[in-house]
Design a protein around this motif. Structure first.
Motif, PDB file in Angstrom:
ATOM      1  N   LEU A   1       1.737   9.651   7.265  1.00 30.01           N
ATOM      2  CA  LEU A   1       2.001   8.786   8.406  1.00 30.01           C
ATOM      3  C   LEU A   1       1.929   7.333   7.968  1.00 30.01           C
ATOM      4  O   LEU A   1       0.944   6.910   7.348  1.00 30.01           O
ATOM      5  N   ARG A   2       2.962   6.579   8.318  1.00 34.02           N
ATOM      6  CA  ARG A   2       2.988   5.157   8.014  1.00 34.02           C
ATOM      7  C   ARG A   2       2.918   4.367   9.306  1.00 34.02           C
ATOM      8  O   ARG A   2       3.504   4.767  10.323  1.00 34.02           O
ATOM      9  N   PRO A   3       2.211   3.232   9.293  1.00 37.18           N
ATOM     10  CA  PRO A   3       2.051   2.450  10.526  1.00 37.18           C
ATOM     11  C   PRO A   3       3.375   2.029  11.155  1.00 37.18           C
ATOM     12  O   PRO A   3       3.475   1.887  12.377  1.00 37.18           O
ATOM     13  N   ASP A   4       4.403   1.817  10.326  1.00 34.05           N
ATOM     14  CA  ASP A   4       5.691   1.341  10.842  1.00 34.05           C
ATOM     15  C   ASP A   4       6.694   2.466  11.093  1.00 34.05           C
ATOM     16  O   ASP A   4       7.859   2.217  11.351  1.00 34.05           O
ATOM     17  N   GLN A   5       6.238   3.707  11.032  1.00 32.92           N
ATOM     18  CA  GLN A   5       7.157   4.836  11.154  1.00 32.92           C
ATOM     19  C   GLN A   5       6.634   5.819  12.199  1.00 32.92           C
ATOM     20  O   GLN A   5       5.678   6.551  11.936  1.00 32.92           O
ATOM     21  N   PRO A   6       7.228   5.850  13.390  1.00 30.76           N
ATOM     22  CA  PRO A   6       6.701   6.690  14.478  1.00 30.76           C
ATOM     23  C   PRO A   6       7.148   8.151  14.393  1.00 30.76           C
ATOM     24  O   PRO A   6       7.346   8.793  15.415  1.00 30.76           O
ATOM     25  N   PHE A   7       7.318   8.657  13.192  1.00 30.04           N
ATOM     26  CA  PHE A   7       7.713  10.057  13.052  1.00 30.04           C
ATOM     27  C   PHE A   7       7.323  10.564  11.663  1.00 30.04           C
ATOM     28  O   PHE A   7       7.037   9.785  10.754  1.00 30.04           O
TER      29      PHE A   7
ATOM     30  N   ALA B   1      -5.099   7.044  16.236  1.00 33.06           N
ATOM     31  CA  ALA B   1      -6.231   7.901  15.864  1.00 33.06           C
ATOM     32  C   ALA B   1      -6.213   8.192  14.371  1.00 33.06           C
ATOM     33  O   ALA B   1      -7.253   8.185  13.702  1.00 33.06           O
ATOM     34  N   VAL B   2      -5.019   8.455  13.822  1.00 37.22           N
ATOM     35  CA  VAL B   2      -4.904   8.735  12.388  1.00 37.22           C
ATOM     36  C   VAL B   2      -5.242   7.500  11.567  1.00 37.22           C
ATOM     37  O   VAL B   2      -5.924   7.593  10.540  1.00 37.22           O
ATOM     38  N   ALA B   3      -4.790   6.329  12.015  1.00 35.91           N
ATOM     39  CA  ALA B   3      -5.089   5.096  11.286  1.00 35.91           C
ATOM     40  C   ALA B   3      -6.583   4.840  11.235  1.00 35.91           C
ATOM     41  O   ALA B   3      -7.125   4.406  10.203  1.00 35.91           O
ATOM     42  N   GLU B   4      -7.278   5.139  12.324  1.00 37.96           N
ATOM     43  CA  GLU B   4      -8.731   4.935  12.368  1.00 37.96           C
ATOM     44  C   GLU B   4      -9.439   5.898  11.424  1.00 37.96           C
ATOM     45  O   GLU B   4     -10.429   5.539  10.777  1.00 37.96           O
ATOM     46  N   TRP B   5      -8.919   7.123  11.335  1.00 39.40           N
ATOM     47  CA  TRP B   5      -9.506   8.109  10.435  1.00 39.40           C
ATOM     48  C   TRP B   5      -9.139   7.834   8.980  1.00 39.40           C
ATOM     49  O   TRP B   5      -9.968   7.980   8.082  1.00 39.40           O
ATOM     50  N   ALA B   6      -7.911   7.408   8.736  1.00 35.30           N
ATOM     51  CA  ALA B   6      -7.400   7.284   7.368  1.00 35.30           C
ATOM     52  C   ALA B   6      -8.192   6.311   6.519  1.00 35.30           C
ATOM     53  O   ALA B   6      -8.284   6.482   5.295  1.00 35.30           O
ATOM     54  N   VAL B   7      -8.778   5.285   7.124  1.00 36.60           N
ATOM     55  CA  VAL B   7      -9.546   4.312   6.329  1.00 36.60           C
ATOM     56  C   VAL B   7     -10.801   4.943   5.739  1.00 36.60           C
ATOM     57  O   VAL B   7     -11.393   4.394   4.797  1.00 36.60           O
TER      58      VAL B   7
ATOM     59  N   SER C   1       3.184  10.139  18.519  1.00 30.89           N
ATOM     60  CA  SER C   1       2.876   9.221  19.609  1.00 30.89           C
ATOM     61  C   SER C   1       2.059   8.034  19.107  1.00 30.89           C
ATOM     62  O   SER C   1       1.417   8.086  18.053  1.00 30.89           O
ATOM     63  N   ASP C   2       2.082   6.955  19.873  1.00 31.29           N
ATOM     64  CA  ASP C   2       1.287   5.778  19.523  1.00 31.29           C
ATOM     65  C   ASP C   2      -0.195   6.127  19.473  1.00 31.29           C
ATOM     66  O   ASP C   2      -0.928   5.637  18.602  1.00 31.29           O
ATOM     67  N   ARG C   3      -0.638   6.972  20.406  1.00 29.48           N
ATOM     68  CA  ARG C   3      -2.046   7.382  20.425  1.00 29.48           C
ATOM     69  C   ARG C   3      -2.413   8.122  19.149  1.00 29.48           C
ATOM     70  O   ARG C   3      -3.460   7.878  18.547  1.00 29.48           O
ATOM     71  N   ALA C   4      -1.542   9.055  18.740  1.00 34.57           N
ATOM     72  CA  ALA C   4      -1.830   9.827  17.539  1.00 34.57           C
ATOM     73  C   ALA C   4      -1.834   8.931  16.303  1.00 34.57           C
ATOM     74  O   ALA C   4      -2.702   9.069  15.430  1.00 34.57           O
ATOM     75  N   ARG C   5      -0.896   8.009  16.222  1.00 35.93           N
ATOM     76  CA  ARG C   5      -0.868   7.105  15.068  1.00 35.93           C
ATOM     77  C   ARG C   5      -2.112   6.242  15.016  1.00 35.93           C
ATOM     78  O   ARG C   5      -2.667   5.987  13.937  1.00 35.93           O
TER      79      ARG C   5
END
Length: 306
Positions: free
Chosen positions: A168-174, A196-202, A190-194
């Motif tokens: 998942l990339r921050p600039d790619q919604p798919f 949540a993933v960004a918060e976990w990915a760090v 979804s924006d919500r899923a992205r």
């Protein structure tokens, strides 16, 4: 091979015994399979007065009536056993004809998928928020990301746990995933899923090839299943009602309820045949009826007669 059955005497008994020996020796059938075949064949022989091996189409037609009260899946299994038995007799030269066309072909209704209503989903996310507020540990962030992706994108469990770290990339919604049969599909995130993933990915180790690592590999499907069961119990939902696949079904069901196109849903779920996707239409039959009553051109003609 199964032990000889004391009923394997007479013409039917000997034919059934030889058939089971063939299944064991040539097809390598498991013991439980042999037992099931034997039970079905001997039961049919009893119904036909020990004339199964020589039965004609009229006699086999009587089996359909005898099986009328059985579940369709059970009757279909019995009929399949008899078809294989008669094919064996023809191959062995025991019969010149195959009367199995007279056997019933009951169609078992396709099981409807388990799903969750929107209230259930709200309770799951409320429990995730409660956990993070009470104890903001990495495990809670990980589970939130997992659930957001399952419910928000309809991923299969295997697809989810094996996601690459940079899938998942921050600039790619798919996502572009390779699913069953090596088929690629585009999965909107979804924006919500992205988020949540960004918060976990760090928190994911920089040298991990997986988005959801566990030891030297990625999170297992079994562990994902266990995490969801515990979450459901804490949210007041019977654990037996939830699994990764149930959340995938909820994704599809709720999209249809919101007006999603069936073809678009087929692509998102990665179904090769739209008939697989159509099973979800059962959940929204009321809305579909209302849609016809409200939108069909004949409705307007009825309201405004010439």
């Amino acid at each position: 091979m199964t032990a000889a059955d004391p009923r394997d005497t007479g013409r039917d008994g000997r034919a059934i015994a030889r058939f089971l020996e063939m299944l064991a020796a040539e097809a390598g059938s498991a013991r439980n399979t042999l037992l099931a075949y034997g039970t079905d064949l001997r039961g049919a022989s009893d119904l036909l007065g020990a004339r199964l091996a020589v039965a004609g189409e009229n006699e086999l037609g009587r089996l359909g009536a005898a099986w009328a009260d059985l579940a369709p899946a059970t009757a279909a299994r019995k009929a399949a056993a008899l078809r294989r038995f008669f094919a064996f007799l023809v191959d062995e030269g025991e019969r010149d004809d195959d009367p199995s066309a007279a056997l019933p072909r009951p169609r078992a209704g396709r099981a409807l998928p388990k799903t969750l209503d929107r209230g259930d989903v709200d309770r799951l996310f409320a429990e995730l928020q409660r956990r993070q507020a009470a104890d903001p540990i990495p495990g809670h962030l990980r589970l939130t990301a997992l659930v957001e992706l399952l419910y928000g994108s309809g991923l299969r469990a295997t697809e989810l746990v094996s996601l690459p770290r940079r899938a998942l990339r921050p600039d790619q919604p798919f996502l572009i995933l390779k699913g069953k049969g090596g088929r690629e599909r585009l999965v909107p995130i979804s924006d919500r899923a992205r988020a949540a993933v960004a918060e976990w990915a760090v928190l994911v180790p920089a040298d991990s090839p997986w988005l959801f690592p566990s030891g030297k590999n990625h999170l297992s499907r079994v562990r994902l299943y266990q995490l969801l069961k515990t979450l459901a119990a804490d949210a007041g939902i019977p654990p037996a009602r939830i699994s990764p696949h149930v959340l995938r079904h909820a994704f599809a069901t709720h999209l249809l309820e919101g007006g999603a196109d069936l073809r678009a849903l087929q692509l998102m779920l990665g179904h090769a045949d739209i008939a697989t996707t159509q099973i979800y239409t059962h959940v929204d039959s009321r809305r579909l009826v209302e849609l016809v009553n409200a939108r069909h051109p004949l409705v307007d003609a009825h309201r405004n007669p010439a």
